[in-house]
Design a protein around this motif. Structure first.
Motif, PDB file in Angstrom:
ATOM      1  N   ALA A  24       0.827  -1.206   0.000  1.00 15.46           N
ATOM      2  CA  ALA A  24       0.000   0.000   0.000  1.00 15.46           C
ATOM      3  C   ALA A  24       0.861   1.256   0.000  1.00 15.46           C
ATOM      4  O   ALA A  24       0.596   2.204  -0.747  1.00 15.46           O
ATOM      5  CB  ALA A  24      -0.935   0.000   1.204  1.00 15.46           C
ATOM      6  N   LEU A  25       1.890   1.269   0.826  1.00 20.75           N
ATOM      7  CA  LEU A  25       2.769   2.446   0.892  1.00 20.75           C
ATOM      8  C   LEU A  25       3.520   2.645  -0.416  1.00 20.75           C
ATOM      9  O   LEU A  25       3.663   3.778  -0.895  1.00 20.75           O
ATOM     10  CB  LEU A  25       3.743   2.304   2.064  1.00 20.75           C
ATOM     11  N   THR A  26       3.982   1.553  -1.006  1.00 19.43           N
ATOM     12  CA  THR A  26       4.695   1.638  -2.283  1.00 19.43           C
ATOM     13  C   THR A  26       3.767   2.154  -3.383  1.00 19.43           C
ATOM     14  O   THR A  26       4.141   3.052  -4.148  1.00 19.43           O
ATOM     15  CB  THR A  26       5.261   0.253  -2.669  1.00 19.43           C
TER      16      THR A  26
ATOM     17  N   ILE B 251      -5.349   1.341  -2.039  1.00 20.82           N
ATOM     18  CA  ILE B 251      -6.583   1.048  -1.306  1.00 20.82           C
ATOM     19  C   ILE B 251      -6.825  -0.456  -1.250  1.00 20.82           C
ATOM     20  O   ILE B 251      -7.189  -1.002  -0.199  1.00 20.82           O
ATOM     21  CB  ILE B 251      -7.776   1.776  -1.945  1.00 20.82           C
ATOM     22  N   SER B 252      -6.604  -1.145  -2.351  1.00 23.91           N
ATOM     23  CA  SER B 252      -6.786  -2.599  -2.386  1.00 23.91           C
ATOM     24  C   SER B 252      -5.884  -3.281  -1.365  1.00 23.91           C
ATOM     25  O   SER B 252      -6.322  -4.191  -0.645  1.00 23.91           O
ATOM     26  CB  SER B 252      -6.490  -3.117  -3.791  1.00 23.91           C
ATOM     27  N   ALA B 253      -4.632  -2.854  -1.302  1.00 24.23           N
ATOM     28  CA  ALA B 253      -3.694  -3.461  -0.357  1.00 24.23           C
ATOM     29  C   ALA B 253      -4.124  -3.185   1.082  1.00 24.23           C
ATOM     30  O   ALA B 253      -4.095  -4.088   1.933  1.00 24.23           O
ATOM     31  CB  ALA B 253      -2.285  -2.944  -0.608  1.00 24.23           C
TER      32      ALA B 253
ATOM     33  N   GLY C 198       0.959   9.269  15.445  1.00 26.53           N
ATOM     34  CA  GLY C 198       0.437   9.448  14.096  1.00 26.53           C
ATOM     35  C   GLY C 198      -0.753   8.559  13.807  1.00 26.53           C
ATOM     36  O   GLY C 198      -1.242   7.828  14.666  1.00 26.53           O
ATOM     37  N   THR C 199      -1.204   8.645  12.571  1.00 23.01           N
ATOM     38  CA  THR C 199      -2.317   7.832  12.086  1.00 23.01           C
ATOM     39  C   THR C 199      -1.914   7.229  10.742  1.00 23.01           C
ATOM     40  O   THR C 199      -0.890   7.607  10.159  1.00 23.01           O
ATOM     41  CB  THR C 199      -3.577   8.693  11.868  1.00 23.01           C
ATOM     42  N   ALA C 200      -2.740   6.352  10.241  1.00 20.75           N
ATOM     43  CA  ALA C 200      -2.478   5.778   8.920  1.00 20.75           C
ATOM     44  C   ALA C 200      -2.499   6.875   7.860  1.00 20.75           C
ATOM     45  O   ALA C 200      -1.672   6.872   6.936  1.00 20.75           O
ATOM     46  CB  ALA C 200      -3.501   4.689   8.597  1.00 20.75           C
ATOM     47  N   ALA C 201      -3.413   7.821   7.984  1.00 20.61           N
ATOM     48  CA  ALA C 201      -3.470   8.934   7.025  1.00 20.61           C
ATOM     49  C   ALA C 201      -2.184   9.756   7.062  1.00 20.61           C
ATOM     50  O   ALA C 201      -1.665  10.153   6.017  1.00 20.61           O
ATOM     51  CB  ALA C 201      -4.678   9.814   7.313  1.00 20.61           C
TER      52      ALA C 201
ATOM     53  N   LEU D  60       0.505   7.761   5.190  1.00 19.19           N
ATOM     54  CA  LEU D  60       0.339   7.830   3.738  1.00 19.19           C
ATOM     55  C   LEU D  60       0.739   9.209   3.213  1.00 19.19           C
ATOM     56  O   LEU D  60       1.389   9.320   2.173  1.00 19.19           O
ATOM     57  CB  LEU D  60      -1.099   7.504   3.354  1.00 19.19           C
ATOM     58  N   HIS D  61       0.369  10.236   3.929  1.00 18.83           N
ATOM     59  CA  HIS D  61       0.717  11.594   3.510  1.00 18.83           C
ATOM     60  C   HIS D  61       2.239  11.782   3.492  1.00 18.83           C
ATOM     61  O   HIS D  61       2.788  12.345   2.540  1.00 18.83           O
ATOM     62  CB  HIS D  61       0.066  12.613   4.438  1.00 18.83           C
ATOM     63  N   SER D  62       2.916  11.282   4.514  1.00 20.22           N
ATOM     64  CA  SER D  62       4.368  11.456   4.572  1.00 20.22           C
ATOM     65  C   SER D  62       5.064  10.675   3.476  1.00 20.22           C
ATOM     66  O   SER D  62       6.090  11.112   2.941  1.00 20.22           O
ATOM     67  CB  SER D  62       4.916  11.053   5.944  1.00 20.22           C
ATOM     68  N   VAL D  63       4.518   9.519   3.100  1.00 19.94           N
ATOM     69  CA  VAL D  63       5.106   8.737   2.009  1.00 19.94           C
ATOM     70  C   VAL D  63       5.024   9.498   0.709  1.00 19.94           C
ATOM     71  O   VAL D  63       5.952   9.503  -0.085  1.00 19.94           O
ATOM     72  CB  VAL D  63       4.416   7.354   1.899  1.00 19.94           C
TER      73      VAL D  63
END
Length: 74
Positions: free
Chosen positions: A24-26, A37-39, A60-63, A66-69
Motif C-alpha cells: 500500500a505504501l509503495t 486502497i486494495s492493499a 500518528g495515524t495511517a493517514a 500515507l501523507h508522509s510517504v
C-alpha cells in the motif's frame, strides 16, 4: 511464585498484513491510489488494529503515514 505477566498488547501484525501495508505504501508513493486502497483493504482487522495502535504510540495515524510517504516520493 508465578512470574508477573504484562497486560495483553494490541495484537500482532501478521506477516501477510505487513506485506499488504508495504504494498500500500509503495503504491501510494507511486500515486497508484486503487492499488494502495486494495492493499489496505486486504489487511485483516486484528493486524489493522495493531498497526493503528503502533502508529498512535508514535503520535500518528495511517493517514499521516500515507501523507508522509507521498511527500518523500522522488
Amino acid at each position: 511464585m508465578p512470574e508477573p505477566t504484562s497486560p495483553p498488547g494490541p495484537g500482532v501484525i501478521t506477516l501477510m498484513a505487513a506485506g499488504h501495508l508495504r504494498d500500500a505504501l509503495t503504491a501510494h508513493a507511486r500515486g497508484d491510489l486503487p492499488i494502495a486502497i486494495s492493499a489496505l483493504m486486504s489487511i485483516d482487522p486484528e493486524s489493522w488494529q495493531a498497526i493503528e495502535h503502533r502508529l498512535a504510540l508514535l503520535g500518528g495515524t495511517a493517514a499521516d503515514l500515507l501523507h508522509s510517504v507521498r511527500e518523500i516520493r522522488p
